[in-house]
Design a protein around this motif. Structure first.
Motif, PDB file in Angstrom:
ATOM      1  N   PRO A   1       0.796  -1.275   0.015  1.00 35.86           N
ATOM      2  CA  PRO A   1      -0.198   0.002  -0.178  1.00 35.86           C
ATOM      3  C   PRO A   1       0.881   1.305  -0.023  1.00 35.86           C
ATOM      4  O   PRO A   1       1.935   1.116   0.810  1.00 35.86           O
ATOM      5  CB  PRO A   1      -0.871  -0.264   1.418  1.00 35.86           C
ATOM      6  CG  PRO A   1       0.151  -0.863   2.386  1.00 35.86           C
ATOM      7  CD  PRO A   1       0.823  -1.866   1.141  1.00 35.86           C
ATOM      8  N   ALA A   2       0.420   2.168  -0.794  1.00 38.44           N
ATOM      9  CA  ALA A   2       1.313   3.403  -0.638  1.00 38.44           C
ATOM     10  C   ALA A   2       0.396   4.730  -0.576  1.00 38.44           C
ATOM     11  O   ALA A   2      -1.119   4.484  -0.823  1.00 38.44           O
ATOM     12  CB  ALA A   2       1.704   3.827  -2.416  1.00 38.44           C
ATOM     13  N   ASN A   3       0.576   5.824  -0.037  1.00 46.06           N
ATOM     14  CA  ASN A   3       0.052   6.726   0.347  1.00 46.06           C
ATOM     15  C   ASN A   3       0.220   8.098  -0.325  1.00 46.06           C
ATOM     16  O   ASN A   3       1.419   8.247  -0.230  1.00 46.06           O
ATOM     17  CB  ASN A   3       0.091   7.071   1.838  1.00 46.06           C
ATOM     18  CG  ASN A   3      -0.076   5.737   2.693  1.00 46.06           C
ATOM     19  OD1 ASN A   3       1.103   4.923   3.157  1.00 46.06           O
ATOM     20  ND2 ASN A   3      -1.390   5.095   2.837  1.00 46.06           N
ATOM     21  N   LEU A   4      -0.683   8.697  -0.891  1.00 47.18           N
ATOM     22  CA  LEU A   4      -0.605  10.301  -1.304  1.00 47.18           C
ATOM     23  C   LEU A   4      -1.153  11.189  -0.747  1.00 47.18           C
ATOM     24  O   LEU A   4      -2.237  10.983  -0.028  1.00 47.18           O
ATOM     25  CB  LEU A   4      -0.946   9.998  -2.734  1.00 47.18           C
ATOM     26  CG  LEU A   4      -0.951  11.660  -3.666  1.00 47.18           C
ATOM     27  CD1 LEU A   4       0.602  11.762  -3.937  1.00 47.18           C
ATOM     28  CD2 LEU A   4      -1.792  11.749  -4.767  1.00 47.18           C
ATOM     29  N   ARG A   5      -0.376  12.062  -0.143  1.00 45.88           N
ATOM     30  CA  ARG A   5      -0.917  13.104   0.655  1.00 45.88           C
ATOM     31  C   ARG A   5      -1.556  12.680   2.056  1.00 45.88           C
ATOM     32  O   ARG A   5      -2.453  13.230   2.258  1.00 45.88           O
ATOM     33  CB  ARG A   5      -1.777  14.103  -0.045  1.00 45.88           C
ATOM     34  CG  ARG A   5      -1.191  14.792  -1.200  1.00 45.88           C
ATOM     35  CD  ARG A   5      -1.843  16.216  -1.780  1.00 45.88           C
ATOM     36  NE  ARG A   5      -3.198  15.913  -2.038  1.00 45.88           N
ATOM     37  CZ  ARG A   5      -4.014  16.908  -2.414  1.00 45.88           C
ATOM     38  NH1 ARG A   5      -3.666  18.146  -2.359  1.00 45.88           N
ATOM     39  NH2 ARG A   5      -5.462  16.687  -2.986  1.00 45.88           N
ATOM     40  N   GLY A   6      -0.959  11.676   2.675  1.00 47.06           N
ATOM     41  CA  GLY A   6      -1.467  11.091   4.058  1.00 47.06           C
ATOM     42  C   GLY A   6      -2.499  10.488   3.964  1.00 47.06           C
ATOM     43  O   GLY A   6      -2.993  10.226   4.992  1.00 47.06           O
ATOM     44  N   LEU A   7      -2.975   9.789   2.971  1.00 43.77           N
ATOM     45  CA  LEU A   7      -4.400   9.201   2.908  1.00 43.77           C
ATOM     46  C   LEU A   7      -4.168   8.008   2.459  1.00 43.77           C
ATOM     47  O   LEU A   7      -2.947   7.439   1.964  1.00 43.77           O
ATOM     48  CB  LEU A   7      -5.352  10.245   1.945  1.00 43.77           C
ATOM     49  CG  LEU A   7      -5.913  11.493   2.256  1.00 43.77           C
ATOM     50  CD1 LEU A   7      -6.961  12.032   1.573  1.00 43.77           C
ATOM     51  CD2 LEU A   7      -6.302  11.492   3.930  1.00 43.77           C
ATOM     52  N   ALA A   8      -5.031   7.204   2.380  1.00 41.27           N
ATOM     53  CA  ALA A   8      -5.089   5.578   2.262  1.00 41.27           C
ATOM     54  C   ALA A   8      -4.768   5.337   0.650  1.00 41.27           C
ATOM     55  O   ALA A   8      -5.131   6.093  -0.104  1.00 41.27           O
ATOM     56  CB  ALA A   8      -6.594   4.820   2.587  1.00 41.27           C
TER      57      ALA A   8
END
Length: 877
Positions: free
Chosen positions: A104-111
């Motif tokens: 899993p990766a997170n863009l701008r601190g979201l899921a």
């Protein structure tokens, strides 16, 4: 707030200090993509109008050229993005069940599933893997697998850092990533790369090729392929309990480490992509697609031969064997107690049951030398090896053009399928006793998505500086999730997990249950009761308008309505604008609402994982399940059918040109309501387990706790992105550039239900990612050679080791350096040497390393393998 101000002041000063020397330098033409930067690149993401410069978009869009991906040592797309996009975070995910296979990766601190992924502007299907263990922030997320995209196939990647659900639909809350494939009709390249960590492990081998061919007189067919393998790494110490066994004379414990923390082994990672277009008299027919497969294998937690519940229990060694020994003594569960010698309790009461009658019967069973013990199979304990074979395929085709009256159209369809076949080795199904296999095929998850889109746009002269572009469209989508049955032995409940009855000396019947685990230990196979196929459909209508109202003002608005077959409809909007204060200074911003629909998998999946849980005040391995929110037991704890997540967001930014350089500063604020995640861990009573078994979840007899998916908390995520690109005039020949990118992101849980969200999850959501990220990259390209130097900053974060609130690791900020040098040894042949993490920087030591053997914080944002050097050769034609 003071810290945030310092960050903004510092990053702004760095960017401006870098820009100012270029003002006096001679003006340069806009930098080409070959130099790794794209000041004047055109983009199509975030707008329904014709492609335009990234500098003139109302929403911030980062344009990442193909060379920025190619000029790195790693071969995994997520790691490549992490280097060039500071607001994008991904870590190694060791011992994380299925999350190890598709990280899993997170863009701008979201899921992960709150970022929409596009390929050539079309929605990309999500992966079949659900991240049951995602470090808190990504728990339960089901996003796309971008690691199947090879960098050699890319023309560029456009990262829209703005909410866009009103334009693209579900998932576009954190932003949109559009992977644009190469469209060359001639030429190509062949590339080989090898790399290794400074420790001498983790070898990566990669071969890739791309070729463009003409298709008819005015078309193209571009093919890309990549093969890659990666050896595992280990950054471990010997666990305290394993070392204690060794010190006590147990020579069968695996050495040097009973449990390995490292990146997994990746075998036969194949990726093939096609992108084709054929122009006709009235438009263009296009087709693109891919096929990819790989096998990934990593380790699980070590099972101590003395203390592993469900298999071994301290002192008692509740172990299994023959059901009817020759001496006539029945071994219910075939248990033995070290042939009668106890270290906990006594031979008369080996399980400390306290009941004399039951104790006497159990003592007779334990004393039987004919009974088999699991220690005969694994005298030093065992560590399961878990992995999966992943398969990904997709095809999209369509036709686009423009009528004589100016009406543009694009009609397309897309089918995408992702499958994960899970396996586990070096483990047992304890309930089967001595008949258990030690390797299991666990079953499969399959995600299948079908899309049909019809998009129209028409320019209307309404007296503005430009025509008003009116776009409208229709989308139909079907999403299907399937769980396929695993090998029978991986899920069945053997006789040794059944209650037994024995007659004691007084003729009374004694009922007992030995507590043996059910299903493959570590990851239960999928039984007929949890397997199945579920689907849903949705339709969408949208309207999108945008125009240059004046020469200096661009305004846009979008409205989208969607209706889902399982939870109803949702309507979302977006308003955006850009104002040119001067030719070199622009103000931009947007206000939008958004949503993310729960995935079919999140609504229906059943799963079991082995995790560390605090039981009776002691941290130990235990079985934890995920069950559907519609299960009656879940409903008793507050679960309800899932609905969509809802967001409200706004951005405000400034874009400036200073000489040949550019600078952008953008603030974002995203409020999310009814976020979907896994609930807090809920401990199960005996009655709860019985009810779960009766509902068809057979392995529940062995569960200590469970979770379910829930809409049950709200957050506010805000931050700042700063990007600067600066051409420099430092050398007599060649092209020199400096770029800077920085990000600050902070998430706050604003509302939650204490019954389903605990302090641990809140802390993970708020502190598990670094609030500050940044990098500065210097490049120089000459006729025969080129060089790259990059400095990366990763701010501090807090990891709750092993998912325990009582084991915090306050990891400090770190700086790493990358360097690469390339030389053209002959025409069209380049040889490259480079290093990532040049000075071999590691995260802070793990103060809790002895508990489970991890030498470093395993959620480190830049990994924990240290430095890696690599060589690459590329032939272009």
């Amino acid at each position: 707030m003071d810290t945030m101000k310092k960050f903004l002041l510092g990053t702004s000063c760095v960017a401006m200090a870098s820009v100012l020397p270029t003002v006096a330098a001679s003006a340069q033409e806009s930098t080409s993509a070959d130099d790794g930067f794209a000041i004047e690149e055109v983009v199509v993401t975030g707008s329904r109008r014709a492609a335009r410069s990234a500098a003139d978009t109302p929403a911030p869009v980062d344009v990442i050229s193909a060379d920025q991906f190619a000029n790195q040592g790693d071969g995994d797309m997520s790691n490549l993005l992490r280097t060039v996009v500071p607001s994008y975070n991904v870590n190694a995910q060791p011992i994380s069940d299925a999350a190890t296979l598709v990280r899993p990766a997170n863009l701008r601190g979201l899921a992960p599933d709150q970022t929409l992924v596009l390929l050539n502007g079309k929605r990309r299907h999500r992966a079949a893997v659900i991240s049951f263990l995602g470090g808190g922030l990504s728990d339960g997320a089901q996003g796309p697998d971008i690691s199947v995209i090879p960098s050699i196939a890319l023309k560029q990647v456009e990262v829209l850092r703005d909410g866009a659900a009103a334009q693209y639909g579900s998932d576009a809350i954190a932003g949109v990533m559009n992977f644009v494939l190469r469209d060359d009709a001639e030429g190509g390249s062949v590339e080989a790369k090898w790399g290794q960590t400074y420790e001498g492990d983790g070898d990566q081998r990669m071969f890739a090729a791309n070729i463009g061919l003409p298709l008819g007189p005015d078309g193209f067919a571009n093919f890309s392929a990549e093969w890659r393998e990666a050896d595992p790494t280990s950054r471990s110490v010997q666990r305290d309990d394993a070392q204690g066994l060794i010190d006590g004379g147990n020579n069968n414990v695996r050495q040097p480490y009973a449990q390995v923390w490292g990146t997994p082994e990746i075998r036969d990672d194949w990726k093939v992509f096609l992108n084709a277009g054929l122009n006709t008299s009235s438009g263009e027919a296009y087709l693109f697609g891919n096929y990819a497969e790989r096998e990934t294998e990593g380790g699980f937690f070590y099972r101590n031969p003395d203390t592993r519940s469900g298999v071994n229990v301290s002192g008692t060694q509740r172990l299994v064997g023959d059901m009817a020994p020759d001496d006539g003594i029945t071994c219910p569960g075939g248990i033995n107690f070290n042939e009668g010698e106890a270290t906990t309790g006594t031979v008369a009461d080996p399980l400390n049951v306290g009941d004399a009658d039951e104790a006497a019967v159990l003592a007779q069973i334990f004393a039987d030398p004919n009974c088999f013990v699991f220690n005969e199979m694994f005298p030093g304990g065992f560590t399961p090896q878990f992995g999966g074979q992943l398969n990904d395929a997709a095809i999209a085709m369509g036709y686009r053009g423009e009528m004589d009256n100016g009406l543009a159209y694009d009609v397309s369809m897309h089918v995408g399928r992702n499958q994960a076949d899970f396996f586990i080795k070096n483990t047992v199904n304890p309930s089967l006793g001595s008949l258990t296999p030690t390797e299991f095929e666990l079953g499969s998850y399959i995600q299948l998505e079908k899309n049909f889109n019809a998009d129209l746009s028409y320019p209307i002269d309404v007296g503005f500086f430009s025509d008003l572009n009116v776009a409208a469209g229709f989308e139909w989508r079907e999403e299907q999730f399937e769980a396929r049955i695993g090998q029978t032995e991986s899920w069945e409940t053997g006789i040794l997990a059944q209650p037994f009855e024995l007659e004691n000396a007084d003729g009374d019947i004694v009922v007992g249950n030995q507590g043996f685990g059910v299903a493959a230990n570590g990851f239960a196979g999928f039984s007929p009761n949890v397997a199945g196929e579920w689907d849903r459909t949705n339709i969408a209508l949208y309207l999108d308008m945008e125009a240059d109202v004046t020469e200096d003002l661009i305004l846009g608005a979008a409205l989208r309505w969607e209706d889902f077959s399982d939870f109803g409809s949702t309507t979302n909007f977006k308003v955006s604008g850009l104002y040119k204060i001067t030719d070199a200074l622009r103000l931009r911003g947007s206000i939008s609402s958004g949503f993310r629909a729960p995935t079919v998998g999140q609504q229906q999946v059943v799963n079991i994982s082995t995790v560390f849980e605090e039981v009776d005040g002691r941290l130990q391995l235990a079985q934890r399940g995920t069950i559907p929110p519609t299960n009656p037991v879940s409903a008793d704890f507050g679960a309800k059918p899932l609905g969509p997540e809802k967001s409200n967001a706004f951005t405000l930014g400034l874009a400036a040109d200073i000489g040949a350089a550019s600078l952008t500063i953008d603030y974002f604020n995203i409020k999310l309501k009814d976020r979907i995640t896994q609930s807090a861990t809920i401990n199960l009573s005996t009655e709860d387990r019985t009810r779960l078994v009766e509902s068809g979840i057979g392995f529940a007899a062995d569960l200590a706790a469970f979770r379910f998916f829930v809409n049950d908390f709200d957050t506010r995520t805000q931050g700042i992105d700063i990007v600067a690109t600066i051409p420099l005039d430092l050398f007599e020949n060649g092209s020199t550039n400096l770029s800077f990118a920085g990000n600050y992101t902070k998430t706050k849980v604003t509302d939650f239900n204490p019954a389903t969200l605990d302090d641990l999850r809140i802390a993970q959501l708020e502190t598990s990612l670094p609030r500050y990220r940044g990098n500065a990259t210097f490049t120089h390209t000459d006729d025969k050679w080129r060089m790259l130097a990059r400095v990366n900053y990763y701010g501090g974060h807090t990891e709750y080791h092993l998912g325990s609130f009582g084991l915090p690791i306050d990891a400090g900020g770190k700086i790493t350096f990358d360097a690469e040098f390339g030389y053209n040894v002959m025409e069209n042949v380049e040889v490259v040497i480079g290093a990532e993490n040049l000075f071999d920087t590691y995260p802070d030591d793990n103060p809790h390393a002895g508990i489970a053997g991890a030498a470093y914080p395993v959620e480190s944002p830049f990994g924990f393998n240290g430095g890696m050097y690599y060589v690459r050769a590329r032939y272009s034609f």
